[in-house]
Design a protein around this motif. Structure first.
Motif, PDB file in Angstrom:
ATOM      1  N   TYR A   1      91.541  34.513  59.198  1.00  0.00           N
ATOM      2  CA  TYR A   1      92.311  33.563  60.003  1.00  0.00           C
ATOM      3  C   TYR A   1      93.736  33.437  59.492  1.00  0.00           C
ATOM      4  N   ALA A   2      93.910  33.460  58.171  1.00  0.00           N
ATOM      5  CA  ALA A   2      95.253  33.342  57.588  1.00  0.00           C
ATOM      6  C   ALA A   2      96.115  34.533  57.992  1.00  0.00           C
ATOM      7  N   TRP A   3      95.528  35.724  57.966  1.00  0.00           N
ATOM      8  CA  TRP A   3      96.265  36.925  58.356  1.00  0.00           C
ATOM      9  C   TRP A   3      96.651  36.859  59.835  1.00  0.00           C
ATOM     10  N   LEU A   4      95.723  36.438  60.673  1.00  0.00           N
ATOM     11  CA  LEU A   4      96.000  36.328  62.103  1.00  0.00           C
ATOM     12  C   LEU A   4      97.053  35.260  62.387  1.00  0.00           C
TER      13      LEU A   4
ATOM     14  N   VAL B   1     104.036  43.582  61.954  1.00  0.00           N
ATOM     15  CA  VAL B   1     103.295  44.213  60.868  1.00  0.00           C
ATOM     16  C   VAL B   1     103.179  43.188  59.751  1.00  0.00           C
ATOM     17  N   VAL B   2     101.957  42.821  59.420  1.00  0.00           N
ATOM     18  CA  VAL B   2     101.690  41.811  58.397  1.00  0.00           C
ATOM     19  C   VAL B   2     100.894  42.473  57.271  1.00  0.00           C
ATOM     20  N   PRO B   3     101.423  42.494  56.051  1.00  0.00           N
ATOM     21  CA  PRO B   3     100.671  43.107  54.957  1.00  0.00           C
ATOM     22  C   PRO B   3      99.270  42.524  54.839  1.00  0.00           C
TER      23      PRO B   3
ATOM     24  N   LEU C   1     100.169  40.294  72.059  1.00  0.00           N
ATOM     25  CA  LEU C   1     100.517  40.320  70.639  1.00  0.00           C
ATOM     26  C   LEU C   1      99.760  41.474  69.996  1.00  0.00           C
ATOM     27  N   MET C   2     100.501  42.369  69.354  1.00  0.00           N
ATOM     28  CA  MET C   2      99.890  43.472  68.622  1.00  0.00           C
ATOM     29  C   MET C   2     100.255  43.313  67.151  1.00  0.00           C
ATOM     30  N   GLN C   3      99.237  43.238  66.307  1.00  0.00           N
ATOM     31  CA  GLN C   3      99.445  42.987  64.879  1.00  0.00           C
ATOM     32  C   GLN C   3      98.773  44.088  64.074  1.00  0.00           C
TER      33      GLN C   3
ATOM     34  N   GLU D   1      95.462  50.197  69.088  1.00  0.00           N
ATOM     35  CA  GLU D   1      95.761  48.852  69.606  1.00  0.00           C
ATOM     36  C   GLU D   1      96.451  48.928  70.970  1.00  0.00           C
ATOM     37  N   ILE D   2      97.292  49.933  71.181  1.00  0.00           N
ATOM     38  CA  ILE D   2      97.865  50.133  72.519  1.00  0.00           C
ATOM     39  C   ILE D   2      96.735  50.323  73.525  1.00  0.00           C
ATOM     40  N   GLY D   3      95.727  51.102  73.130  1.00  0.00           N
ATOM     41  CA  GLY D   3      94.581  51.327  74.015  1.00  0.00           C
ATOM     42  C   GLY D   3      93.884  50.031  74.375  1.00  0.00           C
ATOM     43  N   HIS D   4      93.716  49.141  73.392  1.00  0.00           N
ATOM     44  CA  HIS D   4      93.087  47.848  73.703  1.00  0.00           C
ATOM     45  C   HIS D   4      93.911  47.073  74.726  1.00  0.00           C
ATOM     46  N   ILE D   5      95.221  47.084  74.581  1.00  0.00           N
ATOM     47  CA  ILE D   5      96.072  46.347  75.521  1.00  0.00           C
ATOM     48  C   ILE D   5      96.001  46.966  76.912  1.00  0.00           C
TER      49      ILE D   5
END
Length: 200
Positions: free
Chosen positions: A14-17, A72-74, A94-96, A114-118
């Motif tokens: 959850y913190a990363w999201l 981009v989130v480490p 939102l793509m992360q 992730e592009i495929g999911h969108i």
């Protein structure tokens, strides 16, 4: 399913999201345009040969023009996530991505995944791709094929396999020459061949 190799702690996930959501709020985007995203795919693929310092802002710009906030989130401890997609609103996706493993093949495969999911999932879907998701669902099979075949077209890959030399050292050279010919980062080709156990 989630790999037993990695410990997953939901508060860490959850913190990363949440971090991604906060960063995405600051990104202004056009309204989501599926057709424009499809048309941008060759331009996105062309960035694979550029350095991260150059391609990251270009990716953000391209995605924003299509209605996607790209961040981009480490990765953080106990949140072994490669990427996630969700909808901030009906007009903004939102793509992360994380940078769990800094290899070109993994980063770019996950980006196109992730592009495929969108492109193919509904706007009510919330996708979190852990380091070992279950690839058996129809949705996952579809986006895996999309990412794989967009990066390396199937006919080109078949041609590569038919022309690889026997020695491993030569196969690596063949892969690099092939990558140059189809204008893609050589790590993507080598990673695919390693995944398929064609080279070590």
């Amino acid at each position: 399913s989630i790999s037993s190799k990695h410990r997953i702690v939901l508060p860490s996930v959850y913190a990363w999201l949440r971090q991604g959501a906060r960063e995405a709020e600051a990104i202004e985007t056009a309204d989501f345009d599926r057709k424009k995203l499809i048309e941008a795919i060759p331009d996105i693929r062309n960035l694979t040969r550029e350095r991260a310092q150059l391609f990251h802002p270009k990716l953000q710009e391209i995605f924003a023009s299509c209605g996607i906030a790209f961040v981009v989130v480490p990765s953080i401890k106990n949140a072994p996530i490669f990427g996630a997609t969700r909808w901030a609103s009906t007009s903004k996706a939102l793509m992360q991505l994380s940078i769990r493993l800094k290899w070109a093949d993994i980063f770019w495969f996950n980006l196109f995944h992730e592009i495929g999911h969108i492109l193919y999932d509904g706007k009510k879907e919330f996708n979190v791709d852990f380091s070992e998701n279950n690839p058996n669902s129809d949705s996952e099979k579809r986006v895996i094929a999309f990412a794989r075949d967009t990066l390396i077209p199937p006919k080109e890959y078949e041609s590569l396999l038919n022309n690889l030399r026997p020695r491993m050292v030569d196969r690596t050279i063949d892969a690099r020459l092939f990558a140059k010919r189809i204008d893609i980062h050589p790590g993507i080709v080598i990673g695919r061949l390693q995944h398929d156990k064609i080279i070590l």
